[in-house]
Design a protein around this motif. Structure first.
Motif, PDB file in Angstrom:
ATOM      1  N   ALA A 140       0.827  -1.213   0.000  1.00 23.76           N
ATOM      2  CA  ALA A 140       0.000   0.000   0.000  1.00 23.76           C
ATOM      3  C   ALA A 140       0.861   1.262   0.000  1.00 23.76           C
ATOM      4  O   ALA A 140       0.515   2.261  -0.648  1.00 23.76           O
ATOM      5  N   LEU A 141       1.964   1.223   0.701  1.00 24.35           N
ATOM      6  CA  LEU A 141       2.853   2.383   0.742  1.00 24.35           C
ATOM      7  C   LEU A 141       3.516   2.590  -0.621  1.00 24.35           C
ATOM      8  O   LEU A 141       3.629   3.716  -1.116  1.00 24.35           O
ATOM      9  N   ALA A 178       2.385   1.873  -3.445  1.00 24.19           N
ATOM     10  CA  ALA A 178       1.406   2.310  -4.442  1.00 24.19           C
ATOM     11  C   ALA A 178       0.872   3.711  -4.171  1.00 24.19           C
ATOM     12  O   ALA A 178       0.107   4.249  -4.974  1.00 24.19           O
ATOM     13  N   ASN A 179       1.285   4.315  -3.064  1.00 28.78           N
ATOM     14  CA  ASN A 179       0.750   5.616  -2.664  1.00 28.78           C
ATOM     15  C   ASN A 179       1.488   6.735  -3.411  1.00 28.78           C
ATOM     16  O   ASN A 179       2.661   7.026  -3.139  1.00 28.78           O
ATOM     17  N   LYS A 180       0.797   7.377  -4.348  1.00 25.91           N
ATOM     18  CA  LYS A 180       1.419   8.437  -5.146  1.00 25.91           C
ATOM     19  C   LYS A 180       1.755   9.665  -4.308  1.00 25.91           C
ATOM     20  O   LYS A 180       2.709  10.383  -4.598  1.00 25.91           O
ATOM     21  N   LYS A 181       0.977   9.896  -3.233  1.00 24.55           N
ATOM     22  CA  LYS A 181       1.234  11.046  -2.374  1.00 24.55           C
ATOM     23  C   LYS A 181       2.615  10.954  -1.744  1.00 24.55           C
ATOM     24  O   LYS A 181       3.358  11.942  -1.714  1.00 24.55           O
ATOM     25  N   PHE A 182       2.976   9.767  -1.269  1.00 26.64           N
ATOM     26  CA  PHE A 182       4.289   9.616  -0.640  1.00 26.64           C
ATOM     27  C   PHE A 182       5.412   9.740  -1.666  1.00 26.64           C
ATOM     28  O   PHE A 182       6.479  10.261  -1.374  1.00 26.64           O
ATOM     29  N   ARG A 183       5.139   9.280  -2.880  1.00 26.63           N
ATOM     30  CA  ARG A 183       6.158   9.411  -3.920  1.00 26.63           C
ATOM     31  C   ARG A 183       6.426  10.880  -4.225  1.00 26.63           C
ATOM     32  O   ARG A 183       7.583  11.311  -4.325  1.00 26.63           O
ATOM     33  N   ARG A 216       5.876  13.398  -2.205  1.00 28.36           N
ATOM     34  CA  ARG A 216       6.544  13.966  -1.026  1.00 28.36           C
ATOM     35  C   ARG A 216       8.026  13.635  -1.048  1.00 28.36           C
ATOM     36  O   ARG A 216       8.872  14.484  -0.746  1.00 28.36           O
ATOM     37  N   GLU A 262       7.750   4.348   6.391  1.00 26.14           N
ATOM     38  CA  GLU A 262       7.820   5.639   5.696  1.00 26.14           C
ATOM     39  C   GLU A 262       9.245   6.176   5.686  1.00 26.14           C
ATOM     40  O   GLU A 262       9.695   6.770   4.696  1.00 26.14           O
ATOM     41  N   TYR A 300      11.178   4.321   3.081  1.00 26.63           N
ATOM     42  CA  TYR A 300      10.693   4.706   1.748  1.00 26.63           C
ATOM     43  C   TYR A 300      11.190   6.095   1.365  1.00 26.63           C
ATOM     44  O   TYR A 300      11.756   6.294   0.278  1.00 26.63           O
TER      45      TYR A 300
END
Length: 428
Positions: free
Chosen positions: A168-169, A171-176, A178, A313, A316
């Motif tokens: 899930a992490l 695949a999270n575009k928001k974290f990418r 950031r 996080e 990542y």
């Protein structure tokens, strides 16, 4: 294996010419057989993938771990032992002796040998192991040296940092986004902070001492009685000692590494891994609170900060900081920082106290020769009930005379708070 070093590994790698080396010394009574020692090291290599890799850099200078099926055995350097303190100077020398990372292996042993007593010093680059990892290697080395029939189970190491992260992490575009944003910001900020700074190169020193059996036992008992931890008592005592010895430069802050295995079950307790996030802590200075109240406050602050760590996080986001690493390393080499010391408490060492073919007389807390401008590091550990300390620094940042004064002040504080009146410790 063919994987890029993580950001945490990359920081400790520094460069192929000057990686950070960890040294873990033990003192053994009895005869050591060279052939059995070499066989034990071979079994360690067969178990741990990072003892079978070399480090190669790509066209951009990024280092990779690459498995070498023809890698040489872990070398054993046998030297004459003259005194009980030889291991200390050898440790300092080994900080500055680089590994040939392009040929491997990324481990070696120095054997200080006499007729009845020896020191074995296990040396590894910090980029392949944290404190827990090198303790695992030492424990396995001693157990197989004692019992050559003991088998060690090999394991497969992860091939990419993504193997340790939830889907899930990833695949999270928001974290990418950031990660991309903060990675670029870090490059810019570090460029401004480091563009005119030059590293200071000064050879380091090492201090090692043990508390007496009575003081070690009493201090542990008193911490339990007061509802606090030994780590907190040591931390507050040393921060107070820094403030007393260096009142105009002390920050009343320390940083401590955190073992991430509790957060990442994909990394087993006996696997080699090198990334340890740090938390920054300060000791309460209110005159209204006594020493033990302050240690309880310190313990609570530590637990709260560890609970807030989101290690997935952190792993990542860290991968977006590779472009900042050259400046980050320059920053560490050229700035004083805002902390007095890095404190690593290894606790009660999980090492057998009895062996069939030799006696493990004592274990010394490990050391590492950090090339940072602020190299102040205190490592504490306990073996056979004795609390042992290793302190590392260099003359340019902290004169050895001040370090010894801080050592004595901290011991006096621990002695006073333990309500014990006797000499502070025993030697080696």
């Amino acid at each position: 294996m063919n994987r890029k070093l993580t950001v945490g590994e990359r920081i400790m790698y520094v460069s192929s010419e000057a990686p950070v080396n960890c040294i873990f010394p033990v003192k053994i009574k009895g005869q050591i057989n060279r052939e059995r020692l070499e066989q034990a090291l071979l079994k360690l290599q067969q178990k741990h993938p990072l003892l079978r890799v070399v480090i190669r850099e790509d066209e951009k200078g990024a280092p990779y771990y690459v498995t070498d099926t023809q890698i040489a055995p872990v070398p054993v350097d046998i030297r004459q032992r003259y005194t009980n303190d030889d291991w200390q100077q050898v440790s300092v020398n080994e900080w500055y002796k680089p590994f040939n990372v392009s040929q491997g292996p990324l481990a070696r042993v120095v054997w200080l040998k006499s007729d009845s007593v020896s020191e074995l010093l296990l040396i590894c680059p910090h980029c392949i192991c944290d404190g827990s990892s090198i303790l695992t290697l030492l424990r396995e080395l001693l157990m197989v040296l004692d019992n050559p029939l003991l088998e060690l189970s090999p394991y497969e190491s992860f091939e990419a940092i993504e193997d340790l992260l939830p889907a899930a992490l990833l695949a999270n575009k928001k974290f990418r986004l950031r990660g991309l944003f903060f990675g670029k910001i870090a490059q810019l900020v570090l460029w401004f902070k480091t563009r005119r700074l030059k590293p200071v190169t000064t050879r380091g020193y090492l201090l090692n001492w043990k508390l007496s059996q009575e003081l070690s036992n009493t201090l542990v008992h008193r911490c339990k009685e007061e509802g606090t931890t030994l780590f907190s008592a040591i931390a507050v005592a040393f921060l107070d000692a820094f403030r007393q010895v260096r009142p105009t430069t002390a920050h009343n802050k320390l940083i401590c590494p955190v073992d991430i295995r509790r957060f990442v079950p994909e990394i087993a307790a006996d696997e080699l891994f090198a990334f340890a996030p740090i938390v920054e802590l300060s000791a309460e200075m209110s005159a209204l609170n006594d020493f033990w109240t302050r240690t309880r406050s310190f313990k609570n602050e530590l637990m709260a900060k560890i609970d807030k760590i989101n290690i997935h996080e952190l792993l990542y986001m860290g991968e977006y900081f590779h472009g900042s690493l050259p400046r980050m390393l320059t920053y560490l080499k050229t700035t004083d920082g805002t902390h007095d010391v890095t404190l690593s408490n290894m606790g009660k060492l999980q090492l057998p106290e009895k062996f069939d073919t030799f006696e493990l007389e004592t274990v010394y807390s490990p050391s590492a020769g950090f090339p940072w401008r602020n190299p102040n590091t205190l490592v504490a550990s306990t073996y056979k009930g004795l609390l042992d300390f290793t302190f590392i620094s260099n003359e340019a940042f902290l004169p050895e005379s001040d370090a010894r004064a801080i050592q004595m002040k901290a011991i006096a504080i621990l002695q006073e708070k333990s309500r014990i009146k006797q000499t502070y410790g025993v030697k080696g």
